[in-house]
Write an enzyme that holds these catalytic residues in place. Structure first.
Site, PDB file in Angstrom:
ATOM      1  N   LYS A 136       0.351   5.129   8.444  1.00 54.37           N
ATOM      2  CA  LYS A 136       0.943   5.495   7.124  1.00 54.37           C
ATOM      3  C   LYS A 136      -0.351   5.528   6.087  1.00 54.37           C
ATOM      4  O   LYS A 136      -0.306   6.534   5.223  1.00 54.37           O
ATOM      5  CB  LYS A 136       1.832   4.021   6.892  1.00 54.37           C
ATOM      6  CG  LYS A 136       2.286   4.387   5.474  1.00 54.37           C
ATOM      7  CD  LYS A 136       1.890   3.244   4.502  1.00 54.37           C
ATOM      8  CE  LYS A 136       1.702   1.831   4.936  1.00 54.37           C
ATOM      9  NZ  LYS A 136       1.118   0.805   3.907  1.00 54.37           N
ATOM     10  N   THR A 181       0.771  -1.119   0.021  1.00 52.79           N
ATOM     11  CA  THR A 181      -0.085  -0.105   0.007  1.00 52.79           C
ATOM     12  C   THR A 181       0.895   1.299   0.016  1.00 52.79           C
ATOM     13  O   THR A 181       1.591   1.438   0.952  1.00 52.79           O
ATOM     14  CB  THR A 181      -0.962  -0.079   1.255  1.00 52.79           C
ATOM     15  OG1 THR A 181      -1.695  -1.088   1.345  1.00 52.79           O
ATOM     16  CG2 THR A 181      -1.808   1.110   1.228  1.00 52.79           C
ATOM     17  N   LYS A 195      -7.216   1.433  -3.190  1.00 57.99           N
ATOM     18  CA  LYS A 195      -6.641   0.739  -2.042  1.00 57.99           C
ATOM     19  C   LYS A 195      -6.978   1.805  -0.966  1.00 57.99           C
ATOM     20  O   LYS A 195      -7.324   1.688   0.391  1.00 57.99           O
ATOM     21  CB  LYS A 195      -5.386   0.411  -1.817  1.00 57.99           C
ATOM     22  CG  LYS A 195      -4.773  -0.177  -0.825  1.00 57.99           C
ATOM     23  CD  LYS A 195      -5.450  -1.474  -0.101  1.00 57.99           C
ATOM     24  CE  LYS A 195      -4.988  -1.492   1.584  1.00 57.99           C
ATOM     25  NZ  LYS A 195      -5.623  -2.699   2.095  1.00 57.99           N
TER      26      LYS A 195
END
Ligand code: NAP
Length: 297
Positions: free
Chosen positions: A239, A96, A171
């Site tokens: 993140k 990701t 995503k």
């Protein structure tokens, strides 16, 4: 069968590799801390000393690292993937990362005559173990179609989202929903606890109603059992929350609720919960409320 090189043997990478081996793919693996390769070597994989060496002989290269910085080192760095690839190979990055990183990878690989797909995944430790991930892919459709057998080996469904970068965008869209659901079940369970409701009774309602969700069910139960063992590290959720905020800023999209969740996550990481499961963001909310959610004995 196509030879595969796999770089990054963390929670997800290890399980995905096991499924590739079970399906019979000849597999070469590399990981920064090399001891993580041992169980895969025992299961039949070859071990490489560097990313460059790992990809030299492969038809397909799969990358599954923690974040953009790791991709920078492993793909673009010395002895990295880009130094080892050859025309005709296909690289897919399951990490990701920022859509910008995906586009940068695509440009760099295309310049070497190598195809590239951004192919991040939904699902966690269990789904990766059971080959039940959900994959969202950006790149050329014909490359996506060509790699269908590999995707099908590791996932339940495969979704072509458009050109490079679109897999990574999808995503982030999905993880916005995941983060909000974690906050939602946390806030609800804390309110219920302080109101004197039994966690088991509350989940009994949550899990059958028209607002049920697999995330509410799984996280609600683990929370009440005080189980924060990592399937998806909270530090990686932070993140992702930062990547979501960046994308929204670039597109001038207000995401006020997601901004609040990001603050909850940030606080929880600062309290030392980053190496616990993403659901440990709820510990920050519990501490603010002065209550802990747990099953009554
Ligand atoms: P993880 O267990 O923390 O594994 C991270 C991997 O990245 C390890 O192999 C680690 O190597 C490597 N790495 C980190 N920094 C590096 C660097 N600078 N250079 C080289 N290697 C580096 O993470 P994970 O849970 O497998 O997640 C992998 C990716 O999938 C992440 O992008 C995550 O957001 C995403 N994802 C995770 C889940 C989940 O539920 N876990 C679900 C969907 C997507 P070392 O072993 O040497 O540390």
């Amino acid at each position: 069968m196509n030879k595969i090189a796999f770089l990054g043997l963390g929670i997800m990478g290890h399980n995905i590799c096991m499924n590739l081996l079970k399906a019979g793919y000849p597999l070469t693996v590399w990981n920064r801390s090399s001891k993580r390769a041992a169980p895969l070597v025992k299961a039949g994989a070859q071990k490489a000393a560097t990313p460059k060496e790992a990809v030299a002989d492969a038809d397909i290269v799969m990358v599954m690292l923690s974040d953009d910085a790791a991709v920078e080192e492993v793909v673009f760095g010395p002895d990295g993937v880009l130094e080892g690839v050859k025309k005709g190979q296909v690289v897919m990055d399951l990490t990701t990362v920022s859509p910008k990183t995906s586009l940068r990878e695509a440009k760099a690989f295309h310049a070497c005559g190598v195809e590239f797909l951004d192919a991040p995944v939904f699902g966690s430790r269990g789904e990766s173990r059971d080959a039940g991930l959900w994959i969202v892919v950006g790149g050329k459709k014909k490359v996506f179609d060509k790699l269908a057998p590999v995707f099908q080996t590791i996932s339940a469904t495969q979704h072509y989202m458009g050109p490079n970068g679109k897999g990574s965008m999808m995503k982030l869209v999905g993880n916005l929903l995941v983060a909000m659901q974690l906050e939602a079940i946390g806030e609800a369970m804390i309110l219920a606890t302080k109101a004197g409701l039994d966690a088991k009774d509350v989940l009994g309602v949550v899990n059958v109603t028209d607002f049920k969700s697999p995330i509410f069910a799984g996280v609600g139960d683990a929370l009440a059992r005080r189980d924060f063992s990592p399937n998806f590290y909270l530090k990686l959720m932070l993140k992702d929350a930062n990547l979501i905020a960046q994308l929204a800023e670039e597109l001038n999209v207000p995401i006020p609720a997601a901004a609040v969740v990001r603050e909850t996550i940030k606080g929880a990481v600062n309290k030392g919960y980053g190496d616990q499961n993403a659901s440990a963001l709820i510990r920050n909310l519990e501490e603010q409320a002065g209550v802990q959610v747990k099953y009554q004995d």
